[in-house]
Scaffold this motif. Structure first.
Motif, PDB file in Angstrom:
ATOM      1  N   UNK A  28       1.037  -0.805   0.023  1.00 49.07           N
ATOM      2  CA  UNK A  28      -0.624   0.277   0.240  1.00 49.07           C
ATOM      3  C   UNK A  28       0.945   1.173   0.025  1.00 49.07           C
ATOM      4  N   UNK A  29       1.815   0.936   0.798  1.00 47.02           N
ATOM      5  CA  UNK A  29       3.052   2.081   0.726  1.00 47.02           C
ATOM      6  C   UNK A  29       3.286   2.749  -0.540  1.00 47.02           C
ATOM      7  N   UNK A  30       4.074   1.323  -1.575  1.00 47.02           N
ATOM      8  CA  UNK A  30       4.771   1.987  -2.175  1.00 47.02           C
ATOM      9  C   UNK A  30       3.898   1.979  -3.253  1.00 47.02           C
ATOM     10  N   UNK A  31       2.465   1.300  -3.453  1.00 54.88           N
ATOM     11  CA  UNK A  31       1.897   1.826  -4.799  1.00 54.88           C
ATOM     12  C   UNK A  31       1.498   3.200  -4.416  1.00 54.88           C
ATOM     13  N   UNK A  32       1.278   3.968  -3.186  1.00 57.83           N
ATOM     14  CA  UNK A  32       1.291   5.031  -2.661  1.00 57.83           C
ATOM     15  C   UNK A  32       2.061   6.182  -3.484  1.00 57.83           C
ATOM     16  N   UNK A  33       3.546   5.775  -3.079  1.00 58.06           N
ATOM     17  CA  UNK A  33       4.087   6.575  -3.607  1.00 58.06           C
ATOM     18  C   UNK A  33       4.400   6.364  -5.143  1.00 58.06           C
ATOM     19  N   UNK A  34       3.849   5.580  -5.448  1.00 57.93           N
ATOM     20  CA  UNK A  34       4.466   5.384  -7.475  1.00 57.93           C
ATOM     21  C   UNK A  34       3.098   6.350  -7.450  1.00 57.93           C
ATOM     22  N   UNK A  35       1.893   5.815  -7.067  1.00 59.53           N
ATOM     23  CA  UNK A  35       1.131   6.480  -7.691  1.00 59.53           C
ATOM     24  C   UNK A  35       1.116   8.087  -7.272  1.00 59.53           C
ATOM     25  N   UNK A  36       1.529   9.087  -6.499  1.00 55.68           N
ATOM     26  CA  UNK A  36       2.092  10.795  -6.299  1.00 55.68           C
ATOM     27  C   UNK A  36       2.639  10.921  -7.619  1.00 55.68           C
ATOM     28  N   UNK A  37       3.967   9.923  -8.000  1.00 56.97           N
ATOM     29  CA  UNK A  37       4.897  10.369  -9.311  1.00 56.97           C
ATOM     30  C   UNK A  37       4.127  10.019  -9.691  1.00 56.97           C
ATOM     31  N   UNK A  38       3.429   9.379 -10.557  1.00 54.95           N
ATOM     32  CA  UNK A  38       2.878   9.158 -11.969  1.00 54.95           C
ATOM     33  C   UNK A  38       1.755   9.861 -12.026  1.00 54.95           C
ATOM     34  N   UNK A  39       0.963  10.679 -10.965  1.00 57.13           N
ATOM     35  CA  UNK A  39      -0.138  11.601 -11.311  1.00 57.13           C
ATOM     36  C   UNK A  39       0.745  13.063 -11.638  1.00 57.13           C
ATOM     37  N   UNK A  40       1.743  13.418 -11.582  1.00 53.58           N
ATOM     38  CA  UNK A  40       2.372  14.356 -11.433  1.00 53.58           C
ATOM     39  C   UNK A  40       2.776  14.162 -12.937  1.00 53.58           C
ATOM     40  N   UNK A  41       3.310  13.557 -13.683  1.00 54.78           N
ATOM     41  CA  UNK A  41       3.678  13.372 -14.908  1.00 54.78           C
ATOM     42  C   UNK A  41       2.660  13.212 -15.820  1.00 54.78           C
ATOM     43  N   UNK A  42       1.693  13.173 -15.091  1.00 56.69           N
ATOM     44  CA  UNK A  42       0.270  12.845 -16.106  1.00 56.69           C
ATOM     45  C   UNK A  42      -0.240  14.370 -16.304  1.00 56.69           C
ATOM     46  N   UNK A  43      -0.171  15.272 -15.242  1.00 57.10           N
ATOM     47  CA  UNK A  43      -0.323  16.316 -15.424  1.00 57.10           C
ATOM     48  C   UNK A  43      -0.118  16.618 -16.297  1.00 57.10           C
ATOM     49  N   UNK A  44       1.733  16.847 -15.774  1.00 52.64           N
ATOM     50  CA  UNK A  44       3.003  17.290 -16.665  1.00 52.64           C
ATOM     51  C   UNK A  44       2.243  17.240 -18.391  1.00 52.64           C
ATOM     52  N   UNK A  45       2.050  16.402 -18.449  1.00 47.41           N
ATOM     53  CA  UNK A  45       2.349  15.882 -20.492  1.00 47.41           C
ATOM     54  C   UNK A  45       0.798  15.739 -20.355  1.00 47.41           C
ATOM     55  N   UNK A  46      -0.347  16.775 -19.858  1.00 44.97           N
ATOM     56  CA  UNK A  46      -1.446  16.800 -19.960  1.00 44.97           C
ATOM     57  C   UNK A  46      -1.632  18.640 -20.514  1.00 44.97           C
ATOM     58  N   UNK A  47      -0.654  18.967 -19.017  1.00 43.71           N
ATOM     59  CA  UNK A  47      -0.445  20.703 -19.454  1.00 43.71           C
ATOM     60  C   UNK A  47       0.517  20.621 -20.747  1.00 43.71           C
ATOM     61  N   UNK A  48       1.521  19.825 -21.039  1.00 42.93           N
ATOM     62  CA  UNK A  48       2.019  19.893 -22.469  1.00 42.93           C
ATOM     63  C   UNK A  48       0.982  19.886 -23.648  1.00 42.93           C
ATOM     64  N   UNK A  49       0.630  18.678 -23.057  1.00 37.78           N
ATOM     65  CA  UNK A  49      -0.379  18.331 -24.599  1.00 37.78           C
ATOM     66  C   UNK A  49      -1.355  19.486 -25.433  1.00 37.78           C
ATOM     67  N   UNK A  50      -1.904  19.774 -23.670  1.00 35.73           N
ATOM     68  CA  UNK A  50      -3.116  21.734 -24.121  1.00 35.73           C
ATOM     69  C   UNK A  50      -2.240  22.712 -25.136  1.00 35.73           C
ATOM     70  N   UNK A  51      -1.254  23.029 -24.562  1.00 39.08           N
ATOM     71  CA  UNK A  51      -0.290  23.784 -24.853  1.00 39.08           C
ATOM     72  C   UNK A  51       0.204  23.851 -26.089  1.00 39.08           C
ATOM     73  N   UNK A  52       1.020  22.478 -26.730  1.00 36.42           N
ATOM     74  CA  UNK A  52       1.062  22.364 -28.063  1.00 36.42           C
ATOM     75  C   UNK A  52       0.334  22.746 -29.536  1.00 36.42           C
ATOM     76  N   UNK A  53      -1.750  22.032 -28.330  1.00 33.91           N
ATOM     77  CA  UNK A  53      -2.700  21.526 -29.539  1.00 33.91           C
ATOM     78  C   UNK A  53      -3.327  23.508 -29.473  1.00 33.91           C
ATOM     79  N   UNK A  54      -3.106  24.627 -28.260  1.00 36.63           N
ATOM     80  CA  UNK A  54      -3.793  24.720 -28.209  1.00 36.63           C
ATOM     81  C   UNK A  54      -5.076  24.757 -27.670  1.00 36.63           C
ATOM     82  N   UNK A  55      -5.036  23.807 -26.698  1.00 38.64           N
ATOM     83  CA  UNK A  55      -6.322  23.633 -26.443  1.00 38.64           C
ATOM     84  C   UNK A  55      -6.208  24.483 -25.189  1.00 38.64           C
TER      85      UNK A  55
END
Length: 460
Positions: A80-107
């Motif tokens: 549970x601890x390690x899943x929690x930590x990995x989820x935090x890392x993946x969440x931030x990565x997904x948000x960064x990629x989402x922002x990058x997609x929105x920026x590049x496409x003008x969304x």
């Protein structure tokens, strides 16, 4: 292709980033709720008598003792601890990629500027939640992070000392910092959940992200993304060790473990601290440590301000450029509204060379700061001095983004020229034909609209 198979498709692969962020957050909330049952944020000293022999008999805080208990003695606690930590890392990565997609496409443009601001806020809150969560085990690694927090807070002009006493009390580390971090770690997800709900309402109001020639299929794909994201996080937590607090040991104010590094999304701050010259500014009887203030507060502050303000700045510049039409006539409000293109049609990255080049320059700047966080390891691997590597990165973070901007803009312009040639002359088929006069020519076919990549609509 069957209708059932189509129902699990995305209209574009980049639309998965938002779903990954949402379901990573759900995993964070669920695993965090489980960990709350066993975690004690107290800082009073107790004698460790758990199952890990090398630490048995040491004085540790209740926070560290409860973290060791859930990691090594509660069935499934370490997972549970390690899943929690990995989820935090993946969440931030997904948000960064989402922002990058929105920026590049003008969304980020109207009417979806609100969604852009929500994602920018989620990035800042995700980083804050990660840092507060890293401090909770009260191990040697988090203790080093607390020392850095002390230095950053003390560098704040005027209010730094007051904020430091609010966090730590009269002395460092005191007995207040872990409860304060714990309270912040519980409050931040509530704000993030409210933002995600608001974002979902905006998506429902302005439509789903899809290609112009396809149907919006994201809703039916959500169960698949939920299972895939949760399953991958469980695999990461089960197979890849992270944050082994028993190896770090309890935090000590006078000690820090070797090789301590922050989570990936905070690496650029570590790199900025390492390469920043030791500048100081004296105003009256007060000394400002620019070596700490600039990399940890000024650079992140400018970064998030630029992200939040970019849609408004672009809209302002576009309005300034568009005051007159192609015939030289002043643009009235009615004429501008009539000529305004559809808001749902997004940009292809190479169609906006400057914006794409700005994005690549920003990524280059971030990447160089991130690499600078390993200046000591780079010096060791290549048999160089740390000073030489540090000086190299100081020049690179200034010159590298400029080079990236120029090269990316040139590539985008070249791709535009290629599109123009294809539209004018047709698409090469690879079929060679012989003309009546004996010459050989490649057969070209007209560029058909349906063969080209359809425009992306909506900016989820």
């Amino acid at each position: 292709m069957s209708a059932r198979r189509r129902s699990f498709q995305f209209s574009h692969w980049s639309f998965m980033f938002a779903e990954i962020a949402v379901w990573s957050f759900v995993v964070l909330v669920v695993t965090g709720a489980v960990l709350m049952v066993f975690y004690d944020p107290g800082m009073s000293q107790v004698t460790y008598d758990g199952s890990y022999g090398p630490l048995r008999g040491l004085f540790v805080s209740k926070a560290f003792d409860s973290t060791m208990h859930v990691s090594l003695e509660v069935r499934g606690g370490l997972l549970i601890r390690q899943v929690h930590h990995w989820a935090a890392l993946v969440f931030v990565a997904a948000v960064v990629l989402q922002l990058l997609r929105m920026f590049l496409t003008g969304a980020f443009r109207r009417p979806r500027t609100g969604q852009w601001l929500i994602w920018v806020t989620l990035l800042a809150l995700g980083m804050a939640a990660g840092e507060t969560g890293n401090a909770l085990p009260d191990d040697m690694l988090s203790g080093g992070s607390l020392w850095l927090i002390v230095s950053v807070v003390q560098s704040i002009p005027v209010v730094g000392t007051w904020v430091l006493s609010l966090l730590f009390g009269p002395d460092f580390p005191g007995d207040r910092v872990i409860p304060v971090m714990y309270a912040g770690h519980l409050l931040i997800p509530i704000v993030m959940a409210a933002l995600l709900i608001a974002r979902e309402r905006l998506v429902r109001r302005h439509g789903h992200s899809r290609f112009a020639a396809s149907l919006p299929t994201r809703r039916s794909a959500r169960p698949t993304m939920a299972v895939a994201t949760t399953g991958m996080l469980i695999i990461l937590g089960f197979g890849f060790q992270i944050a082994p607090v028993w190896l770090y040991g309890p935090a000590r104010p006078t000690q820090i473990s070797a090789g301590s590094v922050p989570d990936w999304y905070m690496g650029f701050l570590d790199g900025a601290l390492r390469i920043m010259p030791g500048w100081e500014l004296t105003i009256g009887n007060h000394t400002l440590s620019l070596a700490v203030l600039v990399p940890t507060l000024v650079i992140p502050g400018l970064f998030f301000t630029a992200l939040a303000a970019y849609p408004t700045a672009e809209r302002f510049l576009a309005s300034r450029r568009g005051r007159r039409d192609t015939l030289g006539r002043p643009r009235t409000r009615s004429r501008t509204a009539h000529e305004t293109p559809a808001h749902d049609v997004l940009d292809r990255p190479h169609e906006t060379p400057v914006k794409t080049a700005v994005a690549v320059a920003g990524i280059t700047f971030y990447g160089l700061l991130w690499a600078a966080a390993a200046n000591d390891q780079i010096a060791h691997q290549f048999d160089l001095t740390v000073d030489a590597v540090t000086i190299l990165f100081r020049y690179a973070v200034v010159i590298g983004p400029v080079i990236a901007f120029v090269v990316t803009r040139w590539i985008c312009l070249a791709l535009q020229e290629t599109d123009h040639d294809v539209a004018e002359h047709g698409v090469e088929t690879g079929i060679i034909t012989r003309s009546p006069d004996g010459g050989f020519h490649e057969r070209l076919v007209p560029a058909r609209q349906e063969r080209r990549e359809p425009a992306i609509t909506s900016g989820r």
